[in-house]
Design an enzyme around this catalytic site. Structure first.
Site, short mmCIF file in Angstrom:
data_model
loop_
_atom_site.label_atom_id
_atom_site.label_comp_id
_atom_site.label_asym_id
_atom_site.label_seq_id
_atom_site.Cartn_x
_atom_site.Cartn_y
_atom_site.Cartn_z
N GLU A 1 5.40 10.17 4.16
CA GLU A 1 5.08 8.82 3.70
C GLU A 1 4.81 8.88 2.20
OE1 GLU A 1 2.46 6.39 6.11
OE2 GLU A 1 3.04 4.62 4.98
N ASP B 1 0.79 -1.23 0.00
CA ASP B 1 0.00 0.00 0.00
C ASP B 1 0.82 1.28 0.00
OD1 ASP B 1 -2.53 1.44 0.31
OD2 ASP B 1 -1.67 1.99 2.24
#
Ligand SMILES: *[C@@H]1O[C@H](CO)[C@@H](O)[C@H](O)[C@H]1NC(C)=O
Ligand SMILES: *[C@@H]1O[C@H](CO)[C@@H](O)[C@H](O)[C@H]1NC(C)=O
Ligand SMILES: *[C@@H]1O[C@H](CO)[C@@H](O)[C@H](O)[C@H]1NC(C)=O
Ligand SMILES: *[C@@H]1O[C@H](CO)[C@@H](O)[C@H](O)[C@H]1NC(C)=O
Ligand SMILES: [Ca+2]
Length: 721
Positions: free
Chosen positions: A684, A328
């Site tokens: 991120e 992911d």
């Protein structure tokens, strides 16, 4: 060195006992790892470690030391921010190293205050094992294979062994190194002048392998000296047995190799269009980012040298093969909802801006890019009304740091079906299949037909069994909870209509259409996508007005905050993702003739902000001063067999491997940004972050080809006002 841990509990005992085997300690130090099966929902915890002799200091990484008793026999540890929440059934393991003033081998009792009876231990049912149970995601080298695996030959630091104690056929050797560079994890090759049959208990290292005659040995450094800087000194001590019949004297030379270097670089294709930013390079690198996210068996043409096969055993509840797909983000869970969304958005870009991929030389790679998740999503659709929604457990996964190739944690799979519906997920996946059928129509008609077939049955499933997937799949709820299915019901229907032309799909889409200004395009919100597609497919004015309403709200003067340097700032988490998604949407709206000059200009400024207009690039491996420490596990890990664990997250060094093409989360509302690996809010990376961004870059590249790019047609000044 493997070390033994013996976990025992008496039937009525209230504490988890962690007993050390004598083999698990060395002079003045010992290691242990109590593990708890969580029996109550926790939001934070305090772990007590009680020793029967003083432990002068403790090294622990997955918890903080809150207090130590005066006599140093009891330590209280508290959770880190990221592992405070533990659910019933989770396993929590805490590694630590203790140090004493002298030889130390304490008996240890461990308990967690918040658990009934202090917590019971999973390992109680097991006999004492000869290998310790690894922390999730952590790996240890296998026991001494006789043929050393190929290691990066790289230069290293050389040294020679000093014999400290000579027992004839046995000796104690010390090897000292003066560190001259920054190390992140290391291996040591030792060459002995006579064959050695065993190395016992090296300090700070584990034996990894040796050659057949025992003259070459490889040790892998453990946590003690994971990170070293110029000026540091490291000494390794060990006992060794000479092969039978051999006696001292013996000499040895050693080479210490830094596993924290990767010289791999990727060269940009030339900026043939001579635009301000080299879009061809961004497209190439962004596709490579998705290649770095691949789970499963990698194809022969894998371009990411530091990635290998992983999670080959991912499977469904009935053993169905669920390998493949994308990890992911910086983690290794396969969350299908954002994965399917990213797939649709990338496909949309390929359908609309195919010329851009062609011109950048990326067309074949781009087909493979979208086929990868499609193949996986097809595997997940195991029956007409059964669709897997996720593989992997977020809690376990996020509590560990390591390489996907080394994963040992359990990876449960979760599904939706008629009694546990998820129309949002089913519709998003149907949209990915329907768009995929258009993408592959000419290239592979059989594949396109398969995709369309699955799109239709999923659409039926979504219509017949309505509900939110995150209400059915609680494992997803903490990460990608769905807010509202309305938009996906419309979106899936529109993509089916676009792919088939069948009226029933358009009729259904209209039932769910929402004309209000969109909060912001994302994996859970496709309202603006619906407005654009609806206008494009019907040409009806009211849908155009809906698109305009959304952008009036998003453009300067609307309700969206702008940073001083011009970023349309929706939210702290992944700010660039919303701006890029809306830029992509504006470029799509412009393709349908909606205010093309303004929309393209605004979109270009948002994308250029990420590419460098803000003073540096937010795309790893691209442009000026790009991010070096994205919050991303696999690229941060040293080369194997060097260890990679949670400590790597917190060490302030660039990621070992360059995660080319990844768009990081982005700045705060004042253009502030800290390039730090543990800054998961701003740094991120994720499949959904890159998708709208990549499609927008393809859109800008397309405009250069059609001479409609703001740099060609008129005002290209940023920030857009
Ligand atoms: C990798 O880079 C380092 C530092 O720039 C250099 O010393 C070394 O020779 C390079 N190694 C290889 C294998 O290219
Ligand atoms: C079409 O796709 C299928 C499924 O991936 C594959 O097995 C087949 O080889 C492809 N055919 C062509 C001509 O590429
Ligand atoms: C879902 O969105 C629709 C419009 O898009 C709205 O009418 C409805 O109230 C929303 N439902 C919830 C639960 O927010
Ligand atoms: C729909 O989009 C296509 C480009 O994909 C464009 O050629 C066409 O004109 C658009 N139709 C409308 C009604 O805007
Ligand atoms: Ca939604």
């Amino acid at each position: 060195m493997v070390w033994n841990i013996l976990l025992a509990i008496l039937p009525l005992a209230v504490l988890a006992n962690v007993e050390m085997d004598p083999g698990n300690h060395w002079s003045g130090s010992f290691q242990a790892q109590p593990c708890f099966i969580i029996s109550a929902e926790l939001t934070s915890w305090r772990l007590h470690l009680v020793f029967d002799q003083p432990v002068t200091s403790l090294e622990v990484w997955r918890a903080d030391i809150e207090s130590v008793s005066d006599d140093k026999t009891e330590y209280i540890l508290t959770n880190k921010q990221w592992n405070g929440v533990e659910h019933v059934g989770d396993e929590l393991c805490i590694d630590f190293i203790g140090h004493g003033d002298e030889q130390i081998n304490p008996h240890i009792t461990a308990f967690i205050e918040e658990l009934p009876d202090g917590g019971t231990n999973q390992a109680v049912t097991q006999a004492p094992t000869t290998t310790r149970s690894l922390a999730p995601g952590e790996t240890y080298p296998p026991t001494t294979p006789t043929t050393p695996l190929p290691l990066p030959s790289g230069e290293g630091i050389t040294s020679t062994m000093t014999i400290k104690n000579d027992y004839g056929s046995r000796f104690e050797g010390w090897i000292d190194f003066d560190i001259d560079q920054e190390f992140l994890s290391w291996v040591m090759k030792i060459h002995f002048s006579k064959p050695v049959s065993a190395i016992h208990q090296p300090t700070h290292a584990n034996v990894y392998s040796h050659n057949a005659d025992g003259t070459e040995w490889v040790l892998v450094g453990n946590d003690d000296f994971l990170h070293m800087k110029p000026g540091d000194h490291m000494q390794i001590r060990f006992n060794a047995d000479l092969a039978s019949g051999e006696t001292t004297p013996v000499e040895a030379s050693a080479l210490l190799i830094n596993m924290g270097h990767d010289n791999w670089t990727v060269a940009c294709p030339p900026n043939s269009a001579q635009s301000k930013y080299n879009y061809d390079c961004v497209l190439m690198e962004s596709i490579m980012f998705y290649e770095a996210q691949r789970s499963g068996k990698l194809p022969d043409n894998n371009r990411i040298p530091w990635r290998g096969d992983s999670a080959l055993d991912d499977h469904g509840l009935n053993g169905e093969d669920l390998s493949g797909g994308w990890y992911d983000a910086g983690d290794y869970v396969k969350f299908n909802f954002p994965m399917a969304w990213a797939t649709v958005v990338l496909e949309w870009g390929l359908l609309e801006f195919k010329d851009a991929y062609e011109a950048s030389g990326q067309l074949d790679w781009m087909y493979e890019c979208v086929k990868w998740p499609l193949d996986y999503l097809l595997k997940c659709h195991v029956a007409d009304d059964v669709l897997y929604a996720q593989v992997g457990d977020g809690g376990k996964d996020h509590g560990s740091w390591g390489r996907p190739e080394d994963m040992t944690m359990q990876r449960p799979a979760f599904k939706i079906d008629a009694s546990n519906p998820g129309s949002d997920l089913a519709m998003e996946t149907a949209a990915a299949f329907a768009a995929g059928s258009m993408v592959f129509k000419e290239r592979n008609a059989t594949y396109a037909a398969t995709l369309l077939e699955h799109a239709k049955t999923l659409w039926d499933f979504a219509i017949q069994h309505q509900g939110k997937y995150s209400s059915s799949v609680s494992a997803a709820a903490g990460y990608y909870s769905s807010f509202n299915i309305t938009d996906e019901m419309c979106w899936g229907s529109l993509w089916l209509y676009k792919a088939t032309g069948e009226q029933k799909y358009l009729d259904e889409a209209k039932k769910w259409f929402d004309p209000s200004p969109d909060w912001g395009m994302s994996w859970d919100d496709v309202i603006i996508g619906n407005q654009i597609l609806m206008y494009n497919l019907t040409g009806e004015e009211l849908y155009k007005q809906a698109v305009e309403g959304t952008f009036t709200d998003w453009f300067p003067g609307g309700s969206i905050q702008y940073s001083p340097k011009g970023l349309a700032y929706r939210l702290q988490w992944g700010s660039l993702r919303y701006a890029s998604n809306m830029a992509m949407s504006a470029l799509m709206a412009a393709q349908s003739g909606i205010h093309p000059d303004e929309y393209r200009h605004w979109a270009m400024c948002q994308i250029h902000y990420a590419l460098g207009d803000a003073g540096h690039s937010f795309v790893v491996g691209f442009g000026e001063n790009p991010p070096q420490q994205p919050h991303h596990r696999s690229s941060s890990c040293p080369n194997p067999p060097g260890i990679c664990n949670m400590n790597v997250l917190h060490i302030d060094v660039p990621n070992v491997h360059t995660l080319y093409g990844a768009l990081v989360g982005g700045p705060d509302g004042s253009d502030g940004y800290k390039d730090s690996r543990n800054n998961y809010v701003n740094n991120e990376v994720a499949n959904d972050y890159n998708a709208g961004f990549q499609t927008a870059v393809a859109g800008l590249r397309h405009l250069l080809l059609t001479n409609e790019h703001p740099e060609q047609t008129g005002d290209a000044t940023c920030p857009y006002t």
